[in-house]
Design an enzyme around this catalytic site. Structure first.
Site, PDB file in Angstrom:
ATOM      1  N   HIS A 162      -9.898  -2.324  10.007  1.00  0.00           N
ATOM      2  CA  HIS A 162      -9.680  -2.347   8.560  1.00  0.00           C
ATOM      3  C   HIS A 162     -10.168  -3.649   7.918  1.00  0.00           C
ATOM      4  O   HIS A 162     -10.398  -3.683   6.704  1.00  0.00           O
ATOM      5  CB  HIS A 162      -8.197  -2.195   8.238  1.00  0.00           C
ATOM      6  N   GLU A 207      -9.132   5.032   6.392  1.00  0.00           N
ATOM      7  CA  GLU A 207      -8.287   5.392   7.524  1.00  0.00           C
ATOM      8  C   GLU A 207      -9.029   6.202   8.586  1.00  0.00           C
ATOM      9  O   GLU A 207      -8.782   6.033   9.780  1.00  0.00           O
ATOM     10  CB  GLU A 207      -7.062   6.173   7.024  1.00  0.00           C
ATOM     11  N   GLY A 255       3.483   1.813  10.883  1.00  0.00           N
ATOM     12  CA  GLY A 255       3.161   1.148  12.137  1.00  0.00           C
ATOM     13  C   GLY A 255       2.623  -0.251  11.930  1.00  0.00           C
ATOM     14  O   GLY A 255       2.919  -1.169  12.691  1.00  0.00           O
ATOM     15  N   GLU A 310       0.828  -1.203   0.000  1.00  0.00           N
ATOM     16  CA  GLU A 310       0.000   0.000   0.000  1.00  0.00           C
ATOM     17  C   GLU A 310       0.865   1.258   0.000  1.00  0.00           C
ATOM     18  O   GLU A 310       1.823   1.331   0.765  1.00  0.00           O
ATOM     19  CB  GLU A 310      -0.918   0.018   1.213  1.00  0.00           C
ATOM     20  N   GLU A 366      -6.041  -1.791  12.974  1.00  0.00           N
ATOM     21  CA  GLU A 366      -5.858  -2.744  11.875  1.00  0.00           C
ATOM     22  C   GLU A 366      -7.006  -3.747  11.803  1.00  0.00           C
ATOM     23  O   GLU A 366      -7.407  -4.166  10.707  1.00  0.00           O
ATOM     24  CB  GLU A 366      -4.519  -3.473  12.025  1.00  0.00           C
ATOM     25  N   MET A 368       0.183  -2.850   8.692  1.00  0.00           N
ATOM     26  CA  MET A 368      -0.513  -2.939   7.409  1.00  0.00           C
ATOM     27  C   MET A 368      -1.577  -4.005   7.509  1.00  0.00           C
ATOM     28  O   MET A 368      -1.310  -5.130   7.897  1.00  0.00           O
ATOM     29  CB  MET A 368       0.483  -3.265   6.285  1.00  0.00           C
ATOM     30  N   GLU A 369      -2.800  -3.634   7.100  1.00  0.00           N
ATOM     31  CA  GLU A 369      -3.993  -4.436   7.387  1.00  0.00           C
ATOM     32  C   GLU A 369      -4.265  -5.545   6.389  1.00  0.00           C
ATOM     33  O   GLU A 369      -5.415  -5.808   6.057  1.00  0.00           O
ATOM     34  CB  GLU A 369      -5.215  -3.515   7.465  1.00  0.00           C
TER      35      GLU A 369
END
Length: 918
Positions: free
Chosen positions: A332, A351, A292, A203, A329, A294-295
């Site tokens: 998400h 977000e 931090g 992403e 996360e 990533m989903e």
């Protein structure tokens, strides 16, 4: 295995549940994570952004390239990827092949894909008939256009509409050195062995670095993935297997994350009334990770400090961070994965919602963390940048990969979340919740845009709530002063587009005159005064629909009014001595009380501050100092408002006031304005001495007791308060004598390390311990302490280690430069380093990435002199001539100008106020 490569949400378009792929090989490990939803740029697929329709682009071989838009054409869409990858962890490269099943929507003679840095060795095409009769594929001509990171596959015969074809591509590449695409990462074992893993992170626009694909959010597809690996390696994917992964030496730090993820996952399933759509969920701590977390759907990747919790070295703020990142996360998995925005202009739908759901989920699952006030600080933080003219709307156009990366900022995350919280307060929590459930169910496995959300929130009636008159009534009785948007015929879309399609924040000017309450809205501009020549032009065409709330001295009830015009007048039925607007600070706006309004509120705070809600007291402190920066309130008036703080019983309110006073001290200390800094230091230590002396060097108390302890003792030691320095030095000496085995209370660990780092022996010992520590939380505390040294040669050594990337990992370089720049002895050092090493930094971080923006703003935005402003401006202009241009450049220049103006207008006021106060 069927997988969904989600990189911002890739979903099986047939509704079959599948996962992202993530592969990790520990012991020379491989991580093939991320989901590809290959994502990309904004211009229209139909070419309406092309300025010269007659122009054509040229491929690398000199032939005409058949497509000139940044966004891909929609004539051909992917249905299924069959991907095979063989990473070599010795040579650090990979070879791969893929077959993409595509559907042709319109007749065409070419297929355009994204590809970045891949060596395409061969490409063939098979029709359905070829596949049926097992005919060999037709060789395709491959053209490359690196400027748009695209390849064109030219077919020998036209592809016919409504038919399916299979595209086979063989390719290879090196594992990347940075943090994007398919890259290498390393970690060290306790025995000192360095091991390699391979990680995918896609992403927003990096899937194309791992394999040729349709790298845009709209092109969702199914994936089948095979990985060739050695038997001693481990491969993680998104098929059933539920667990948390970390390097072997850190497994003991995974227990809290497992507990939190289970509680939060259960909460979301109940709240959304939608079961988690996949049969498994893995959380993986990656040694080298830029963001931090990533989903990835079914396999979420984290920086180690965002997932691992070590009770011996992790503080209460570390625990809060891990909890909120996991909550973000997991949210998400519904907002972003199950339902994905159509294009990056609506990134905030992903977000902003995930950030908002941190508040809702953590409040329920971990009420002891008291997350409400943490969320309020997010809103205050984004107001600082959103009140600059260089800000941007929540929903805005983004075309290039750099522009898309810049969308991942405070506005998309925090302003988006704050607007949702305001809307929830306006509609009522029940109606808001019904609306988002409606939205998620309607657009599951699909793409959505702004208007789809507003439509769902406007039509969220359940059958049991609707009546023949077309209105929606709740099963629970609505209080008389609650505004029901359906009953009042309020258009959610009309209201919210004023917040999402125009930048900035409104200023609500209030004046009480007898029983009349006069309201006027303006655009709030930080650093621009009404007497400035540009002020009037910057106000034009700005109008918000503001959900106003207020309480009065007569009634503590929450009164509501929707302000849709520039001016309005409300009638107060009873005589009242004060009015407080924006109850509980749920509204995203600043309030200025004209006439005697501020004097009345200051008197109230001094006489009985508990008559106002705690969040209202926090809001008053925040708004007062923001108004000073806009020239609407004098600094001495704002400082007078803080005098009541010695009696404040709400720790978040006390910390809000201290935050501004400490900010003033650090600003003046960096400028070496010694007379004012000494007086301010004396005032702080004298005025807050009782509460400082109450603090114990322990981990006892509630979350906010512990936050207060950390903040006050850190400030006291920074101000060289003798008892604080003495106690911290004593604990540091004991820790050194125990060879680092002594357990120091986690909430004061950073303070103890920072005091210890002021001696040469202590600094060297901390650097040694930094290399040995297995706790990311402890490493962060040590690195901060090392950056506070007053010796420039030690700060230079830190930067050198950060650039080398072994002892201090490259992922921490941006934070390191930020910390050194906050040190008065390091601010010029950090800035000079950035100027002299710009090209080297670009090799490590992409231009628009968060680390690069942090480096730029972190080393410059605190400047407050005209000479510094001119120096930064000249540097940015030189970068523009090299083709580098970022929004952050203008934000920084505007921030420095604001800092200069603040000192010019307020330094003498602060000097005089302190002389009177001490």
């Amino acid at each position: 295995m069927d997988l969904v490569f989600h990189n911002s949400a890739m979903v099986n378009i047939h509704g079959k549940l599948i996962f992202n792929i993530y592969i990790v090989f520990y012991c020379s490990a491989i991580i093939l994570p991320h989901t590809c939803i290959c994502s990309q740029f904004t211009s229209s697929s139909n070419g309406q952004h092309n300025k010269d329709p007659g122009a054509f682009t040229v491929a690398t071989n000199g032939e005409p390239f058949p497509w000139h838009e940044l966004r891909l054409p929609t004539k051909v869409v992917p249905l299924h990827y069959d991907l095979f990858i063989h990473p070599n962890l010795t040579s650090l490269n990979f070879v791969a092949s893929e077959k993409i099943e595509v559907l042709v929507r319109e007749t065409t003679q070419f297929i355009i894909l994204h590809s970045n840095g891949l060596d395409i060795m061969n490409a063939t095409l098979q029709s359905e008939e070829d596949l049926r009769y097992r005919k060999s594929g037709k060789k395709l001509t491959v053209l490359s256009y690196p400027a748009h990171q695209q390849i064109a596959l030219l077919v020998p015969e036209k592809l016919m509409a409504d038919l399916r074809y299979s595209v086979a591509i063989d390719f290879q590449a090196k594992l990347a050195d940075g943090f994007e695409g398919f890259y290498k990462s390393t970690y060290r074992t306790l025995g000192g062995e360095t091991r390699t893993i391979a990680v995918m992170d896609f992403e927003p626009t990096q899937a194309r670095m791992a394999f040729p694909c349709f790298d845009e959010p709209l092109f969702k597809a199914n994936f089948s993935i095979k990985i060739r690996r050695e038997s001693r390696h481990i491969a993680l994917s998104n098929m059933p297997k539920v667990s948390i992964y970390a390097s072997p030496d850190k497994w003991s730090q995974t227990h809290y994350a497992l507990e939190a993820s289970l509680k939060l996952l259960d909460f979301y399933e109940n709240y959304f009334d939608i079961h988690y759509p996949l049969p498994k969920l893995d959380l993986v701590a990656i040694p080298d990770f830029e963001s931090g977390a990533m989903e990835n759907w079914g396999l979420i990747t984290y920086r180690e400090t965002s997932l691992l919790f070590d009770p011996k070295t992790s503080s209460t703020s570390d625990k809060l961070w891990v909890t909120k990142v996991i909550a973000h996360e997991l949210a998400h998995q519904w907002f972003g994965n199950l339902v994905t925005m159509e294009w990056w202009n609506d990134l905030w739908l992903n977000e902003g919602f995930a950030t908002y759901m941190e508040l809702i989920s953590v409040n329920v699952t971990y009420p002891e963390l008291q997350f409400d006030n943490i969320f309020l600080n997010k809103c205050f933080a984004v107001i600082k940048s959103d009140s600059l003219n260089s800000s941007h709307p929540v929903s805005k156009q983004a075309e290039t990969p750099t522009q898309i990366q810049e969308m991942f900022d405070d506005v998309s995350y925090n302003k988006g979340a704050c607007l949702l919280n305001m809307l929830k307060d306006f509609l009522s929590e029940e109606k808001f919740k019904k609306g988002i459930i409606h939205y998620l169910k309607k657009f599951s496995y699909r793409n959505a845009k702004n208007d789809d959300l507003w439509s769902s929130l406007s039509n969220s009636c359940l059958e049991s709530d609707s009546t023949s008159d077309g209105f929606c009534y709740s099963n629970s009785k609505t209080t008389s002063n609650t505004l029901s948007f359906l009953e009042e015929n309020v258009e959610v879309q009309e209201m919210m587009t004023t917040w999402t399609l125009q930048k900035g924040i409104p200023l609500l000017v209030v004046e009480q005159e007898g029983h009349s309450l006069h309201l006027r809205q303006e655009r709030f501009l930080n650093g621009v005064f009404r007497e400035d020549p540009e002020w009037a032009a910057l106000q034009e065409r700005y109008l918000w629909h503001i959900p106003v709330t207020y309480s009065t001295s007569y009634s503590n009830a929450i009164h509501r009014h929707l302000l849709t015009s520039k001016i309005d007048t409300l009638y107060l039925p009873e005589k009242t001595s004060w009015v407080k607007l924006n109850v509980d600070s749920n509204g995203y706006y600043i309030v200025h009380y004209e006439g005697h309004g501020w004097d009345q509120l200051i008197t109230l705070l001094n006489q009985n501050h508990t008559l106002l809600r705690p969040k209202d007291r926090i809001g008053l402190i925040h708004d007062a100092f923001q108004l000073v920066s806009a020239g609407r309130l004098t600094l001495d008036k704002a400082l007078d408002l803080t005098r009541y703080l010695q009696h404040e019983t709400s720790i978040p309110a006390l910390l809000q006031g201290l935050e501004y006073l400490e900010l003033f001290y650090r600003t003046l200390d960096r400028r070496n304005i010694s007379d004012v800094t000494e007086n301010l230091k004396h005032y702080l230590l004298q005025y807050f001495k009782p509460v400082i002396d109450m603090q114990s060097w322990s981990d006892e108390g509630s979350v906010w007791d512990r936050n207060l302890r950390s903040s006050l003792l850190k400030l006291a030691c920074y101000l060289n308060h003798a008892p604080c320095i003495r106690k911290a030095s004593e604990l540091f000496s004991q820790w050194m004598e125990s060879s680092g085995k002594l357990s120091i209370p986690t909430d004061v660990l950073k303070i103890v390390y920072s005091v210890g780092a002021q001696t040469a022996e202590g600094w060297n010992y901390l650097l040694e311990q930094y290399g040995l520590s297995l706790s990311g939380a402890e490493k962060n505390k040590i690195l901060y302490a090392l950056s506070t040294s007053k010796h420039q040669e030690k700060l230079i050594k830190l930067i050198e280690l950060g650039m080398e990337g072994k002892v201090i990992k490259t992922q921490d370089l941006a934070a390191l430069l930020y910390m050194i720049a906050r040190n008065p002895k390091g601010q010029q050092l950090a800035w000079n380093f950035v100027k002299e090493n710009w090209t080297h930094l670009l090799k490590r971080f992409e231009l628009g990435s968060f680390p690069m923006r942090m480096i730029i703003s972190g080393t410059t935005a605190h400047f407050s002199s005209k000479d510094e402003l001119q120096e930064v401006k000249l540097f940015f202009e030189s970068l523009k001539t090299q083709g580098s241009h970022l929004e952050i450049f203008q934000i920084v220049l505007e921030t420095i100008s604001k800092n200069i103006k603040w000192l010019e207008n307020n330094l003498s006021i602060l000097r005089n106020w302190l002389l009177i106060s001490i």
